[in-house]
Scaffold this active site. Sequence first.
Site, PDB file in Angstrom:
ATOM      1  N   CYS A  41      59.035 -57.468 -94.371  1.00 31.52           N
ATOM      2  CA  CYS A  41      58.409 -56.498 -93.456  1.00 31.52           C
ATOM      3  C   CYS A  41      57.305 -57.108 -92.612  1.00 31.52           C
ATOM      4  O   CYS A  41      56.855 -56.503 -91.639  1.00 31.52           O
ATOM      5  CB  CYS A  41      57.853 -55.315 -94.235  1.00 31.52           C
ATOM      6  SG  CYS A  41      59.059 -54.545 -95.293  1.00 31.52           S
ATOM      7  N   HIS A  62      52.563 -51.485 -89.958  1.00 35.62           N
ATOM      8  CA  HIS A  62      53.918 -51.433 -90.495  1.00 35.62           C
ATOM      9  C   HIS A  62      54.121 -50.045 -91.103  1.00 35.62           C
ATOM     10  O   HIS A  62      53.263 -49.540 -91.823  1.00 35.62           O
ATOM     11  CB  HIS A  62      54.085 -52.528 -91.555  1.00 35.62           C
ATOM     12  CG  HIS A  62      55.345 -52.388 -92.354  1.00 35.62           C
ATOM     13  ND1 HIS A  62      56.567 -52.122 -91.762  1.00 35.62           N
ATOM     14  CD2 HIS A  62      55.571 -52.443 -93.696  1.00 35.62           C
ATOM     15  CE1 HIS A  62      57.482 -52.040 -92.715  1.00 35.62           C
ATOM     16  NE2 HIS A  62      56.909 -52.219 -93.890  1.00 35.62           N
ATOM     17  N   ASN A 103      61.135 -46.609 -93.366  1.00 36.05           N
ATOM     18  CA  ASN A 103      60.654 -47.990 -93.301  1.00 36.05           C
ATOM     19  C   ASN A 103      61.778 -48.882 -92.774  1.00 36.05           C
ATOM     20  O   ASN A 103      62.786 -49.062 -93.453  1.00 36.05           O
ATOM     21  CB  ASN A 103      60.213 -48.417 -94.710  1.00 36.05           C
ATOM     22  CG  ASN A 103      59.700 -49.844 -94.771  1.00 36.05           C
ATOM     23  OD1 ASN A 103      59.856 -50.611 -93.823  1.00 36.05           O
ATOM     24  ND2 ASN A 103      59.095 -50.198 -95.897  1.00 36.05           N
TER      25      ASN A 103
HETATM   26  O1  UT7 Z   1      57.564 -52.451 -96.563  1.00 39.55           O
HETATM   27  C1  UT7 Z   1      57.099 -52.712 -97.840  1.00 39.55           C
HETATM   28  C2  UT7 Z   1      58.003 -51.980 -98.743  1.00 39.55           C
HETATM   29  N1  UT7 Z   1      57.447 -51.289 -99.823  1.00 39.55           N
HETATM   30  C3  UT7 Z   1      56.564 -50.282 -99.785  1.00 39.55           C
HETATM   31  O2  UT7 Z   1      55.919 -50.035 -98.835  1.00 39.55           O
HETATM   32  C4  UT7 Z   1      56.412 -49.481-101.016  1.00 39.55           C
HETATM   33  C5  UT7 Z   1      55.043 -49.079-101.315  1.00 39.55           C
HETATM   34  N2  UT7 Z   1      55.061 -48.059-102.308  1.00 39.55           N
HETATM   35  C6  UT7 Z   1      55.239 -46.742-102.032  1.00 39.55           C
HETATM   36  O3  UT7 Z   1      55.374 -46.365-100.884  1.00 39.55           O
HETATM   37  C7  UT7 Z   1      55.182 -45.769-103.160  1.00 39.55           C
HETATM   38  O4  UT7 Z   1      54.785 -46.441-104.338  1.00 39.55           O
HETATM   39  C8  UT7 Z   1      56.524 -45.013-103.403  1.00 39.55           C
HETATM   40  C9  UT7 Z   1      56.782 -44.052-102.260  1.00 39.55           C
HETATM   41  C10 UT7 Z   1      57.648 -46.018-103.523  1.00 39.55           C
HETATM   42  C11 UT7 Z   1      56.409 -44.199-104.690  1.00 39.55           C
HETATM   43  O5  UT7 Z   1      55.327 -43.318-104.607  1.00 39.55           O
HETATM   44  P1  UT7 Z   1      54.281 -43.230-105.810  1.00 39.55           P
HETATM   45  O6  UT7 Z   1      53.350 -42.165-105.461  1.00 39.55           O
HETATM   46  O7  UT7 Z   1      53.740 -44.617-106.033  1.00 39.55           O
HETATM   47  O8  UT7 Z   1      55.194 -42.756-106.998  1.00 39.55           O
HETATM   48  P2  UT7 Z   1      55.500 -43.505-108.381  1.00 39.55           P
HETATM   49  O9  UT7 Z   1      56.348 -44.696-108.160  1.00 39.55           O
HETATM   50  O10 UT7 Z   1      54.217 -43.671-109.100  1.00 39.55           O
HETATM   51  O11 UT7 Z   1      56.365 -42.390-109.092  1.00 39.55           O
HETATM   52  C12 UT7 Z   1      55.835 -41.124-109.454  1.00 39.55           C
HETATM   53  C13 UT7 Z   1      56.983 -40.277-109.974  1.00 39.55           C
HETATM   54  C14 UT7 Z   1      57.839 -41.002-111.019  1.00 39.55           C
HETATM   55  O12 UT7 Z   1      58.204 -40.049-111.988  1.00 39.55           O
HETATM   56  P3  UT7 Z   1      57.430 -40.042-113.407  1.00 39.55           P
HETATM   57  O13 UT7 Z   1      57.676 -41.409-113.987  1.00 39.55           O
HETATM   58  O14 UT7 Z   1      56.009 -39.783-113.076  1.00 39.55           O
HETATM   59  O15 UT7 Z   1      58.132 -38.935-114.127  1.00 39.55           O
HETATM   60  C15 UT7 Z   1      59.073 -41.383-110.227  1.00 39.55           C
HETATM   61  O16 UT7 Z   1      60.223 -41.465-111.045  1.00 39.55           O
HETATM   62  O17 UT7 Z   1      57.863 -39.925-108.900  1.00 39.55           O
HETATM   63  C16 UT7 Z   1      59.209 -40.230-109.289  1.00 39.55           C
HETATM   64  N3  UT7 Z   1      59.984 -40.526-108.096  1.00 39.55           N
HETATM   65  C17 UT7 Z   1      60.619 -39.577-107.371  1.00 39.55           C
HETATM   66  N4  UT7 Z   1      60.707 -38.246-107.518  1.00 39.55           N
HETATM   67  C18 UT7 Z   1      61.406 -37.577-106.606  1.00 39.55           C
HETATM   68  C19 UT7 Z   1      60.200 -41.733-107.525  1.00 39.55           C
HETATM   69  N5  UT7 Z   1      60.977 -41.576-106.427  1.00 39.55           N
HETATM   70  C20 UT7 Z   1      61.228 -40.258-106.313  1.00 39.55           C
HETATM   71  C21 UT7 Z   1      61.976 -39.497-105.394  1.00 39.55           C
HETATM   72  N6  UT7 Z   1      62.027 -38.151-105.590  1.00 39.55           N
HETATM   73  N7  UT7 Z   1      62.616 -40.033-104.339  1.00 39.55           N
END
Ligand code: UT7
Length: 312
Positions: A96, A237, A267
């Site tokens: 990215c 980004h 993204n």
């Molecule tokens: O270009 C560079 C590429 N990468 C990035 O920019 C990624 C950077 N990271 C992020 O944007 C965020 O970390 C995410 C959007 C990927 C995730 O958001 P988060 O607030 O960090 O959520 P998390 O990973 O801490 O997950 C929280 C909960 C989890 O459930 P539990 O374990 O708390 O029960 C996940 O399983 O949200 C769950 N979860 C979802 N729920 C519904 C993860 N993806 C989803 C989804 N729908 N699509």
Amino acid sequence: MSNADFEKILNTSDEWIVTRTGMKERRYAPPEMASSDLATRAARHALERAGLEPADIDCFIVATVTPDYHFPATACIVASNLGVVGKAAFDIEIACSGFIYELPMAASFVRAGVFRRVMIIGVETLSRILNMEDRSTAILFGDGAGAAIVERVEASRDGFLSSELGADGNAPEMLYLPAGGSREPLTQTGIADKRDKVHMAGREVFKYAVTKMVETSLQVLERAHLTTDDVTWMIPHQANLRIMEAAAKRLNIPRERIVVNIEKYGNTSSASIPIALSETIEAGVLRKGDIILFTGFGGGLSWGSVAWRWDA
Ligand code: UT7
């Protein structure tokens, strides 16, 4: 591909996606289109806007993690699509951060007199490498392309002010595509286990992203003898609205000066910044002398910021 489309195939919701990422839709290229096809369209658009012909470009650089082939470089195909043979063309792969790396590279080439005009492109067909059963990555990414032309001008009009680029390869698995390279050639088992798709530790990448975007933004501004008050547009980004807002808040840059289009495209990795730049130009809000702060991060991990004075 809308959030509602994902609700049909994954255990997710529009509400979760919007509040956690700011995304509403992404675009997927049709099967017959490869990255070079998207990139060629963006390149034509940039040439048209600049009033230039393909033959006016001396070097084509494509940033992508989804090239047409492992090799040859997608840039060679793009140049050929434009009817150009015999000019320099190569790809860079820094996920990215691609466009953020391309900007100072192109500026250095033209300043050094190596080339007069360099076309820099960010393009991705990430839909091809998504695990559509993994809700934590599938909803995040989309396809797209953006292109810009960097041209040599007299020193007083030089728009490139400063840059800071970095990388840390200690934990490549934080964001990677495990199989298909020399470390893990692709096998039937690898395909069955989705090892040929994106894997990411989202939360860790998130923290890293905000820290590095803020750190390098301050560095490039200081180096250009500017402060965050001088920034007319911050073009980050587009990975997550919360990342962009957190970085802008720490930098004390008001929300209305951040360019955001993540709701439409998700993204698009190396394409996200040039697409956002293109839409800012189209919106007619960029003025000669505006200071643009480009900032981004991605797989590697990698990151960087660039300060640029707009002169068009
Ligand atoms: O270009 C560079 C590429 N990468 C990035 O920019 C990624 C950077 N990271 C992020 O944007 C965020 O970390 C995410 C959007 C990927 C995730 O958001 P988060 O607030 O960090 O959520 P998390 O990973 O801490 O997950 C929280 C909960 C989890 O459930 P539990 O374990 O708390 O029960 C996940 O399983 O949200 C769950 N979860 C979802 N729920 C519904 C993860 N993806 C989803 C989804 N729908 N699509």
